[in-house]
Design an enzyme around this catalytic site. Sequence first.
Site, PDB file in Angstrom:
ATOM      1  N   ASP A  15      -3.257  -6.083   3.403  1.00 49.79           N
ATOM      2  CA  ASP A  15      -1.988  -5.384   3.251  1.00 49.79           C
ATOM      3  C   ASP A  15      -1.234  -5.415   4.582  1.00 49.79           C
ATOM      4  O   ASP A  15      -1.842  -5.384   5.659  1.00 49.79           O
ATOM      5  CB  ASP A  15      -2.255  -3.935   2.832  1.00 49.79           C
TER       6      ASP A  15
ATOM      7  N   ASP B  53       2.326  -7.000   0.186  1.00 41.82           N
ATOM      8  CA  ASP B  53       3.553  -6.712   0.920  1.00 41.82           C
ATOM      9  C   ASP B  53       3.617  -7.504   2.224  1.00 41.82           C
ATOM     10  O   ASP B  53       4.578  -7.371   2.991  1.00 41.82           O
ATOM     11  CB  ASP B  53       3.708  -5.217   1.194  1.00 41.82           C
TER      12      ASP B  53
ATOM     13  N   HIS C 112      -4.441   4.268   2.351  1.00 38.96           N
ATOM     14  CA  HIS C 112      -3.985   5.227   3.368  1.00 38.96           C
ATOM     15  C   HIS C 112      -4.619   6.611   3.187  1.00 38.96           C
ATOM     16  O   HIS C 112      -4.296   7.525   3.945  1.00 38.96           O
ATOM     17  CB  HIS C 112      -2.463   5.366   3.331  1.00 38.96           C
TER      18      HIS C 112
ATOM     19  N   HIS D 174       0.324  -3.134   5.924  1.00 42.40           N
ATOM     20  CA  HIS D 174       0.132  -1.856   6.608  1.00 42.40           C
ATOM     21  C   HIS D 174      -1.361  -1.609   6.837  1.00 42.40           C
ATOM     22  O   HIS D 174      -2.185  -1.886   5.959  1.00 42.40           O
ATOM     23  CB  HIS D 174       0.716  -0.718   5.774  1.00 42.40           C
TER      24      HIS D 174
END
Length: 322
Positions: free
Chosen positions: A146, A233, A110, A148
């Site tokens: 991931d 995740d 991120h 996200h």
Amino acid sequence: METGIIYTPLFQNHKNYPECPDRVKVTAQYLIQHDIKMFTEPRVFDESWIHKVHTPEYISHIITTGSVDYSDIQYEHALQSAFGCLTAGEMLLQDEVRNAFVINRPPGHHTYADRGGGFCYLNNAAILTRYLQMHGMERIMIIDWDAHHGNGTESIFYDDPSVLYTSIHQSLLYPGTGEIHDTGIGQGEGYTINIPVPPGTGHNSYMKIFSEIILPAGKQFHPDAVVISAGQDSHIKDPLSSLCLCSGTYYTMTRQILTSLTPNTIGVLEGGYNLTSLPESIYAIVTALQKMKYTGGIEKVNEPDGIMQIIKSVKSTHKNWW
């Protein structure tokens, strides 16, 4: 050595929640319990490698304020995580290993060139990518699974045709980026492939995405190496997403990358917050890297409709490039 596993207890020093020290502690313990005991400590590198990705102003901000995106961070902790990834790159380049996995934290995908976010402070995958490129591996494919979207990684390489960034992520989950029509700009147009999927998406859909999009595009791109932003995740037990992968999914994806794209593969840890499913999933990845059989089964779930329409939309959007 077939697979390098980079780990140090120093990765536990950074305090955060739910991106907590136990994520790597229990993973290392799990691997040891399953007879995977050879870990390599991160080596020390010149900090100029960090500057290949991040602006001096941003690095200075971390060092002087110890604050990024409302979280406290000690620069040396983020630096240790990045050095772990560079260690994997050096080992690959020097033929010490055929592939590697880095059990590092804090994560990085991120992080933009000039700001952090989402538990991330330095973009480990991007720093590793630039390191590999500047040592002769010119074409790097990043596969980000991931849950996200890796908005920071996408941004860093958005105009760069030497890096093919691909992401499968849960739609509308933090940070809310990664739409199908986000394909890159300038010379990098077409070299970003986003595949947002709905909650409930599981193993069968990911296999279709790999067979229809990830692997065909990767074969055309012909990478010198693959960097996996390995966030587990997306597992069905993880509290931070509503995806439904199982440990066997990560094993299968890793094996397909090795056999269909390139053996030069390095996984770096991103998300994964269930302290039972995370070590199991990383063990599955490492087992795949080591070319060992994995006995974990595939959990079947009732997946949402519309995956084939998403695949069709992605392929249509990228038809001029792949």
